[in-house]
Design a protein around this motif. Structure first.
Motif, PDB file in Angstrom:
ATOM      1  N   SER A 259       0.807  -1.221   0.000  1.00  0.00           N
ATOM      2  CA  SER A 259       0.000   0.000   0.000  1.00  0.00           C
ATOM      3  C   SER A 259       0.843   1.275   0.000  1.00  0.00           C
ATOM      4  N   ASP A 260       2.097   1.191   0.456  1.00  0.00           N
ATOM      5  CA  ASP A 260       2.965   2.371   0.488  1.00  0.00           C
ATOM      6  C   ASP A 260       3.768   2.549  -0.791  1.00  0.00           C
ATOM      7  N   GLY A 261       3.622   1.612  -1.747  1.00  0.00           N
ATOM      8  CA  GLY A 261       4.363   1.673  -2.992  1.00  0.00           C
ATOM      9  C   GLY A 261       5.598   0.803  -3.022  1.00  0.00           C
ATOM     10  N   THR A 262       5.963   0.184  -1.900  1.00  0.00           N
ATOM     11  CA  THR A 262       7.106  -0.726  -1.868  1.00  0.00           C
ATOM     12  C   THR A 262       6.813  -1.966  -2.708  1.00  0.00           C
ATOM     13  N   LYS A 263       7.767  -2.349  -3.553  1.00  0.00           N
ATOM     14  CA  LYS A 263       7.581  -3.544  -4.390  1.00  0.00           C
ATOM     15  C   LYS A 263       8.498  -4.662  -3.916  1.00  0.00           C
TER      16      LYS A 263
ATOM     17  N   GLU B 182       6.569  -2.410   8.743  1.00  0.00           N
ATOM     18  CA  GLU B 182       7.195  -3.641   9.227  1.00  0.00           C
ATOM     19  C   GLU B 182       6.581  -4.851   8.534  1.00  0.00           C
ATOM     20  N   VAL B 183       7.452  -5.769   8.012  1.00  0.00           N
ATOM     21  CA  VAL B 183       7.003  -7.006   7.389  1.00  0.00           C
ATOM     22  C   VAL B 183       7.861  -8.154   7.910  1.00  0.00           C
ATOM     23  N   PHE B 184       7.357  -9.381   7.744  1.00  0.00           N
ATOM     24  CA  PHE B 184       8.091 -10.578   8.162  1.00  0.00           C
ATOM     25  C   PHE B 184       8.354 -11.438   6.938  1.00  0.00           C
ATOM     26  N   LEU B 185       9.586 -11.937   6.806  1.00  0.00           N
ATOM     27  CA  LEU B 185       9.955 -12.783   5.671  1.00  0.00           C
ATOM     28  C   LEU B 185      10.597 -14.073   6.138  1.00  0.00           C
ATOM     29  N   GLU B 186      10.164 -15.163   5.525  1.00  0.00           N
ATOM     30  CA  GLU B 186      10.864 -16.445   5.642  1.00  0.00           C
ATOM     31  C   GLU B 186      11.082 -16.929   4.222  1.00  0.00           C
ATOM     32  N   GLY B 187      12.349 -17.119   3.838  1.00  0.00           N
ATOM     33  CA  GLY B 187      12.659 -17.492   2.464  1.00  0.00           C
ATOM     34  C   GLY B 187      13.526 -16.434   1.827  1.00  0.00           C
ATOM     35  N   GLU B 188      13.208 -16.048   0.584  1.00  0.00           N
ATOM     36  CA  GLU B 188      14.029 -15.080  -0.135  1.00  0.00           C
ATOM     37  C   GLU B 188      13.158 -14.084  -0.885  1.00  0.00           C
ATOM     38  N   ALA B 189      13.581 -12.830  -0.874  1.00  0.00           N
ATOM     39  CA  ALA B 189      12.845 -11.783  -1.583  1.00  0.00           C
ATOM     40  C   ALA B 189      13.751 -10.617  -1.883  1.00  0.00           C
ATOM     41  N   ILE B 190      13.400  -9.882  -2.928  1.00  0.00           N
ATOM     42  CA  ILE B 190      14.080  -8.637  -3.277  1.00  0.00           C
ATOM     43  C   ILE B 190      13.138  -7.489  -2.938  1.00  0.00           C
ATOM     44  N   PHE B 191      13.634  -6.511  -2.225  1.00  0.00           N
ATOM     45  CA  PHE B 191      12.816  -5.378  -1.785  1.00  0.00           C
ATOM     46  C   PHE B 191      13.252  -4.104  -2.497  1.00  0.00           C
ATOM     47  N   GLU B 192      12.290  -3.400  -3.045  1.00  0.00           N
ATOM     48  CA  GLU B 192      12.507  -2.055  -3.590  1.00  0.00           C
ATOM     49  C   GLU B 192      11.618  -1.131  -2.764  1.00  0.00           C
ATOM     50  N   VAL B 193      12.191  -0.560  -1.732  1.00  0.00           N
ATOM     51  CA  VAL B 193      11.415   0.144  -0.703  1.00  0.00           C
ATOM     52  C   VAL B 193      11.091   1.576  -1.134  1.00  0.00           C
ATOM     53  N   ALA B 194       9.825   1.944  -1.010  1.00  0.00           N
ATOM     54  CA  ALA B 194       9.395   3.312  -1.282  1.00  0.00           C
ATOM     55  C   ALA B 194       9.979   4.238  -0.226  1.00  0.00           C
ATOM     56  N   HIS B 195      10.600   5.319  -0.665  1.00  0.00           N
ATOM     57  CA  HIS B 195      11.289   6.229   0.255  1.00  0.00           C
ATOM     58  C   HIS B 195      10.289   7.018   1.094  1.00  0.00           C
ATOM     59  N   ASN B 196      10.458   6.969   2.416  1.00  0.00           N
ATOM     60  CA  ASN B 196       9.617   7.730   3.338  1.00  0.00           C
ATOM     61  C   ASN B 196      10.389   7.915   4.644  1.00  0.00           C
ATOM     62  N   PRO B 197      11.134   9.022   4.767  1.00  0.00           N
ATOM     63  CA  PRO B 197      11.977   9.229   5.957  1.00  0.00           C
ATOM     64  C   PRO B 197      11.204   9.218   7.269  1.00  0.00           C
ATOM     65  N   SER B 198       9.926   9.594   7.239  1.00  0.00           N
ATOM     66  CA  SER B 198       9.147   9.644   8.470  1.00  0.00           C
ATOM     67  C   SER B 198       8.625   8.271   8.887  1.00  0.00           C
ATOM     68  N   LYS B 199       8.719   7.274   7.976  1.00  0.00           N
ATOM     69  CA  LYS B 199       8.268   5.915   8.283  1.00  0.00           C
ATOM     70  C   LYS B 199       9.323   4.913   7.852  1.00  0.00           C
ATOM     71  N   PRO B 200      10.302   4.616   8.694  1.00  0.00           N
ATOM     72  CA  PRO B 200      11.332   3.621   8.339  1.00  0.00           C
ATOM     73  C   PRO B 200      10.708   2.273   8.030  1.00  0.00           C
ATOM     74  N   PHE B 201      11.356   1.534   7.117  1.00  0.00           N
ATOM     75  CA  PHE B 201      10.883   0.212   6.705  1.00  0.00           C
ATOM     76  C   PHE B 201      11.740  -0.840   7.395  1.00  0.00           C
ATOM     77  N   ARG B 202      11.100  -1.880   7.909  1.00  0.00           N
ATOM     78  CA  ARG B 202      11.826  -2.926   8.631  1.00  0.00           C
ATOM     79  C   ARG B 202      11.401  -4.300   8.124  1.00  0.00           C
ATOM     80  N   VAL B 203      12.411  -5.139   7.820  1.00  0.00           N
ATOM     81  CA  VAL B 203      12.165  -6.536   7.442  1.00  0.00           C
ATOM     82  C   VAL B 203      12.630  -7.412   8.591  1.00  0.00           C
ATOM     83  N   ILE B 204      11.715  -8.184   9.154  1.00  0.00           N
ATOM     84  CA  ILE B 204      12.023  -9.065  10.278  1.00  0.00           C
ATOM     85  C   ILE B 204      12.050 -10.512   9.796  1.00  0.00           C
TER      86      ILE B 204
END
Length: 358
Positions: free
Chosen positions: A149-153, A174-196
């Motif tokens: 929803s934030d534009g991150t692919k 914040e998202v949770f990953l098990e396995g493998e993925a490539i992240f292209e994170v939408a830039h938003n300094p006020s909302k850091p992105f975290r992969v757990i």
């Protein structure tokens, strides 16, 4: 009325607590004639502030975190017998994707999920102040990509699961990953992105990186293509590393050793484009990658054969037999094709479907 701080309040309990706050305020006003005005105002303000603070704490405790959701819903993250990509919505509705419609895109509100070129699903979000978590399950041999929803692919590789909120609230994503993925994170300094994941956390503002954290792999790794990320292992700030583009941070889940070094970016991002670039990689590593990508178990009979190395680019749009043939041009082994697996051996196994790779 007793409240257990470890259990979320029901709607009825929250209503009772609010009523109690109002009654307390009225009682304080009735005592106004008996107390000096200044003392009353101070006491009333302090009491009401305290009660509302208590209510806020209880109300916040009723919100479900991503980790709570993962712990409470382990039953929906199993791949099961499905051979197709599955999306599990927060309401437990399951959407099975076919081969041609495996691209997902959320609306900015998180309420609409667009699948492939035309299908659209409407997700019920009753309270936008509370998170709604969805899950994508990608079986071995399949891949998919999703725009959040934030534009991150996110491009999700085979044998992986991703858990994420339908829409992001609060001050972080914040998202949770098990396995493998490539992240292209939408830039938003006020909302850091975290992969757990199980052994690591990756904090980022906006960048492109690959994460590999399969349960049966000894190594959990993060490869940074652009931008900057902070990787933390085992929830220990002393095990935090800021990465630079072109490097890989690795964590051995058995020995607990951590390492960082420069890598060939193409080797970790090529699968998104349908190829696998390799430089002096042993056959054991290669077959593990191919087994997940094609969804076919590949066994190597001799340990010596596992250590043979290969360099080159494999076209993953070809079938598995053709890919093994390409590797076989640089090695000497036989491939035995069985119903549910392939066995590689340095000598012929005297079975009908054995094909030499020379």
């Amino acid at each position: 009325m007793n409240f257990n701080e470890n259990e979320p309040l029901s709607d009825q309990e929250r209503t009772k607590l609010k009523s109690r706050i109002i009654r307390s305020a009225k009682l304080l006003r009735k005592n106004a004639k008996r107390q000096r005005r200044a003392t009353l105002l101070y006491g009333a303000a302090a009491s009401i502030a305290l009660l509302f603070a208590v209510f806020t704490v209880f109300d916040k405790s009723s919100e479900q975190s991503l980790q709570d959701y993962i712990d409470e819903n382990k039953s929906i993250v199993d791949f099961g017998s499905s051979s197709q990509v599955i999306v599990v919505l927060g309401e437990r509705e399951k959407i099975q994707l076919n081969e041609k419609n495996n691209t997902l895109k959320y609306s900015s509100t998180g309420k609409d999920l667009h699948v492939g070129t035309g299908e659209k699903y409407r997700q019920t979000i009753e309270d936008e102040k509370k998170p709604v978590f969805n899950t994508i399950l990608v079986p071995f041999g399949k891949r998919t990509d999703v725009t959040l929803s934030d534009g991150t692919k996110i491009w999700i590789n085979s044998g992986s699961r991703l858990i994420y909120p339908a829409f992001f609230r609060d001050k972080e994503r914040e998202v949770f990953l098990e396995g493998e993925a490539i992240f292209e994170v939408a830039h938003n300094p006020s909302k850091p992105f975290r992969v757990i994941s199980t052994n690591q956390e990756i904090n980022v503002l906006g960048t492109v990186f690959n994460v590999s954290t399969y349960p049966d792999d000894e190594m959990a790794s993060t490869v940074l293509k652009s931008g900057s990320v902070l990787v933390t292992y085992d929830h220990d700030d002393e095990k935090s590393f800021k990465m630079a583009p072109g490097t890989m941070a690795g964590y051995n889940t058995k020995t607990k050793e951590i390492g960082m070094h420069d890598v060939n970016i193409d080797e970790y991002f090529g699968w998104r484009e349908g190829y696998l670039s390799l430089k002096n990689r042993d056959l054991g590593y290669i077959t593990a990658k191919l087994s997940r990508y094609y969804g076919v178990e590949i066994f190597i009979k001799e340990n010596q054969l596992k250590t043979e190395t290969f360099s080159g680019k494999l076209d993953l749009k070809e079938n598995l037999g053709q890919v093994l043939q390409t590797i076989g041009e640089a090695s000497n082994f036989f491939a035995e094709y069985q119903t549910d697996k392939i066995i590689l051996a340095s000598t012929k196994l005297n079975l009908k479907d054995t094909v030499p790779m020379k």
